[in-house]
Design a protein around this motif. Structure first.
Motif, mmCIF file in Angstrom:
data_model
loop_
_atom_site.group_PDB
_atom_site.id
_atom_site.type_symbol
_atom_site.label_atom_id
_atom_site.label_comp_id
_atom_site.label_asym_id
_atom_site.label_seq_id
_atom_site.Cartn_x
_atom_site.Cartn_y
_atom_site.Cartn_z
ATOM 1 N N UNK A 123 39.472 -35.980 17.496
ATOM 2 C CA UNK A 123 40.251 -35.889 18.736
ATOM 3 C C UNK A 123 39.341 -35.934 19.952
ATOM 4 N N UNK A 124 38.197 -35.256 19.854
ATOM 5 C CA UNK A 124 37.277 -35.204 20.996
ATOM 6 C C UNK A 124 36.672 -36.581 21.288
ATOM 7 N N UNK A 125 36.630 -37.448 20.264
ATOM 8 C CA UNK A 125 36.124 -38.811 20.505
ATOM 9 C C UNK A 125 37.124 -39.613 21.338
ATOM 10 N N UNK A 126 38.430 -39.402 21.078
ATOM 11 C CA UNK A 126 39.429 -40.195 21.817
ATOM 12 C C UNK A 126 39.854 -39.519 23.114
ATOM 13 N N UNK A 127 39.719 -38.188 23.170
ATOM 14 C CA UNK A 127 40.103 -37.448 24.392
ATOM 15 C C UNK A 127 39.105 -36.296 24.521
ATOM 16 N N UNK A 128 37.998 -36.516 25.249
ATOM 17 C CA UNK A 128 36.845 -35.603 25.179
ATOM 18 C C UNK A 128 37.009 -34.315 25.993
ATOM 19 N N UNK A 129 38.012 -33.522 25.640
ATOM 20 C CA UNK A 129 38.278 -32.273 26.371
ATOM 21 C C UNK A 129 38.592 -31.159 25.372
ATOM 22 N N UNK A 130 37.873 -30.057 25.472
ATOM 23 C CA UNK A 130 38.134 -28.912 24.594
ATOM 24 C C UNK A 130 39.280 -28.091 25.159
ATOM 25 N N UNK A 131 40.240 -27.789 24.290
ATOM 26 C CA UNK A 131 41.402 -27.015 24.732
ATOM 27 C C UNK A 131 41.862 -26.123 23.595
ATOM 28 N N UNK A 132 42.659 -25.126 23.959
ATOM 29 C CA UNK A 132 43.427 -24.354 22.987
ATOM 30 C C UNK A 132 44.886 -24.451 23.418
ATOM 31 N N UNK A 149 54.655 -22.654 25.741
ATOM 32 C CA UNK A 149 53.355 -23.301 25.534
ATOM 33 C C UNK A 149 52.336 -22.736 26.494
ATOM 34 N N UNK A 150 51.133 -22.481 25.971
ATOM 35 C CA UNK A 150 50.026 -22.110 26.848
ATOM 36 C C UNK A 150 48.843 -22.989 26.482
ATOM 37 N N UNK A 151 48.359 -23.703 27.466
ATOM 38 C CA UNK A 151 47.239 -24.623 27.245
ATOM 39 C C UNK A 151 46.072 -24.155 28.097
ATOM 40 N N UNK A 152 44.941 -23.888 27.435
ATOM 41 C CA UNK A 152 43.758 -23.367 28.132
ATOM 42 C C UNK A 152 42.630 -24.394 28.070
ATOM 43 N N UNK A 153 41.954 -24.549 29.195
ATOM 44 C CA UNK A 153 40.776 -25.417 29.271
ATOM 45 C C UNK A 153 39.548 -24.597 28.864
ATOM 46 N N UNK A 154 38.944 -24.956 27.722
ATOM 47 C CA UNK A 154 37.708 -24.272 27.325
ATOM 48 C C UNK A 154 36.521 -25.234 27.442
ATOM 49 N N UNK A 155 36.711 -26.249 28.274
ATOM 50 C CA UNK A 155 35.693 -27.217 28.652
ATOM 51 C C UNK A 155 34.810 -26.655 29.751
ATOM 52 N N UNK A 156 33.738 -27.361 30.063
ATOM 53 C CA UNK A 156 32.968 -26.988 31.263
ATOM 54 C C UNK A 156 33.320 -27.911 32.429
ATOM 55 N N UNK A 157 34.357 -28.757 32.244
ATOM 56 C CA UNK A 157 34.803 -29.612 33.362
ATOM 57 C C UNK A 157 36.333 -29.662 33.362
ATOM 58 N N UNK A 158 36.922 -29.980 34.530
ATOM 59 C CA UNK A 158 38.391 -30.021 34.591
ATOM 60 C C UNK A 158 38.953 -31.152 33.723
ATOM 61 N N UNK A 159 40.203 -31.009 33.304
ATOM 62 C CA UNK A 159 40.914 -32.137 32.690
ATOM 63 C C UNK A 159 42.377 -32.097 33.122
ATOM 64 N N UNK A 283 38.390 -22.735 32.029
ATOM 65 C CA UNK A 283 38.892 -21.366 31.871
ATOM 66 C C UNK A 283 40.318 -21.162 32.326
ATOM 67 N N UNK A 284 40.911 -22.163 33.003
ATOM 68 C CA UNK A 284 42.283 -22.010 33.498
ATOM 69 C C UNK A 284 43.298 -22.240 32.380
ATOM 70 N N UNK A 285 44.492 -21.640 32.554
ATOM 71 C CA UNK A 285 45.558 -21.781 31.567
ATOM 72 C C UNK A 285 46.860 -22.154 32.265
ATOM 73 N N UNK A 286 47.607 -23.055 31.608
ATOM 74 C CA UNK A 286 48.937 -23.446 32.085
ATOM 75 C C UNK A 286 49.980 -22.916 31.105
ATOM 76 N N UNK A 287 51.110 -22.474 31.640
ATOM 77 C CA UNK A 287 52.217 -22.027 30.788
ATOM 78 C C UNK A 287 53.475 -22.815 31.125
ATOM 79 N N UNK A 288 54.152 -23.282 30.100
ATOM 80 C CA UNK A 288 55.449 -23.948 30.271
ATOM 81 C C UNK A 288 56.442 -23.374 29.284
ATOM 82 N N UNK A 289 57.705 -23.287 29.699
ATOM 83 C CA UNK A 289 58.740 -22.711 28.835
ATOM 84 C C UNK A 289 59.954 -23.611 28.795
ATOM 85 N N UNK A 290 60.539 -23.658 27.624
ATOM 86 C CA UNK A 290 61.801 -24.368 27.429
ATOM 87 C C UNK A 290 62.725 -23.427 26.674
#
Length: 298
Positions: A123-132, A149-159, A283-290
């Motif tokens: 996955x990191x080869x096609x979309x080089x961003x670490x997330x949880x 859903x909670x998506x966290x950036x554990x990269x050292x750069x924004x995505x 380090x930022x996290x996004x939350x979405x709810x349905x």
């Protein structure tokens, strides 16, 4: 995990993927597969199935299952080198044993499961961003279904990413339903190269193929199914857009995992964030709810 008549059971599907069955005390249920982190079934306490799944759906990686609620991440649609609708719906998720605490209301009196997706080396080869990507699927005492859903950036750069819950609702007949809550909104029409139009009708009805993304919608949408005398309500947070899709006759015949006539029994209405991708700093996290509910209607 069993408290006050709430049950969470784990079993395997025919291809060996784990599935989780959530039940509430009244007998409503939801089934979630670790293949795609996908809700495959949502039933009322009378056993009525509320989600559509194609009779020709393929339940085997690397295919996404045609039906239920696939999660489109990190993109919705087709752009760049990523596969259409992203890769989250084709990956094997795991049960999240140590989810960080959510709001107490998100567990109280609910049967729920917490899932987790992290990118693989491929996955990191096609979309080089670490997330949880953490997903909680809740079935309430009233039989409502919610996905947080909670998506966290554990990269050292924004995505940036876009996301959609591609919900396939089971309906009586596509020509008998109407959708309210989209009136006066602008939409991007995928049948016209994503050209922008404004919705003129006071309700959306269907007599041919529809593939649109409505922009900046209010947080509640309703699908009225006159023949079945029921109305679906879709409530959402953090998901400003709404995808609406029905492939109609010609496109149905072109899809290998979809029956020729099945377009009549399904309608996709998706909570989504598409027009303005979500950007997360390190380090930022996004939350979405349905939240989906169904009520009898006349």
């Amino acid at each position: 995990m069993n408290n006050s008549g709430l049950a969470v059971e784990v079993s395997k599907d025919r291809n060996g993927a784990d599935q989780i069955l959530l039940r509430n005390p009244r007998g409503a249920s939801a089934k979630v597969s670790l293949h795609g982190g996908q809700v495959l079934s949502w039933r009322t306490d009378r056993g009525e199935e509320l989600l559509f799944t194609s009779s020709k759906a393929i339940f085997k990686p690397p295919y996404a299952v045609r039906g239920g609620i696939p999660i489109c991440f990190p993109q919705f649609g087709q752009r760049g080198s990523l596969e259409q609708h992203g890769f989250a719906r084709n990956r094997t998720w795991i049960i999240d044993e140590n989810p960080p605490p959510l709001h107490p209301n998100d567990a109280c009196g609910k049967a729920y499961i917490d899932l987790l997706l992290k990118p693989s080396e491929d996955d990191l080869k096609i979309w080089p961003h670490s997330f949880e990507f953490r997903l909680r699927v809740n079935l309430t005492a009233d039989g409502n279904l919610s996905l947080i859903s909670r998506i966290r950036n554990i990269n050292c750069k924004p995505f940036s990413f876009s996301i959609a819950y591609h919900t396939y609702f089971s309906i009586s007949d596509i020509s008998e339903v109407r959708v309210e809550g989209l009136e006066t909104l602008d939409y991007l029409d995928n049948l016209y190269q994503r050209e922008r139009f404004t919705e003129q009708g006071d309700a959306l009805t269907f007599e041919s193929e529809v593939d649109r993304v409505y922009l900046g919608s209010r947080d509640a949408i309703a699908i009225f199914d006159h023949e079945r005398k029921r109305t679906f309500f879709i409530k959402k947070e953090g998901l400003p857009d709404v995808g609406v899709w029905n492939p109609w006759e010609k496109k149905s015949k072109a899809m290998v995992d979809f029956g020729d006539e099945e377009y009549k029994q399904m309608l996709c209405v998706n909570g989504a964030a598409v027009e303005k991708p979500i950007t997360l700093k390190p380090g930022e996290e996004w939350t979405g709810r349905l939240e989906l509910s169904v009520v009898p209607s006349s």
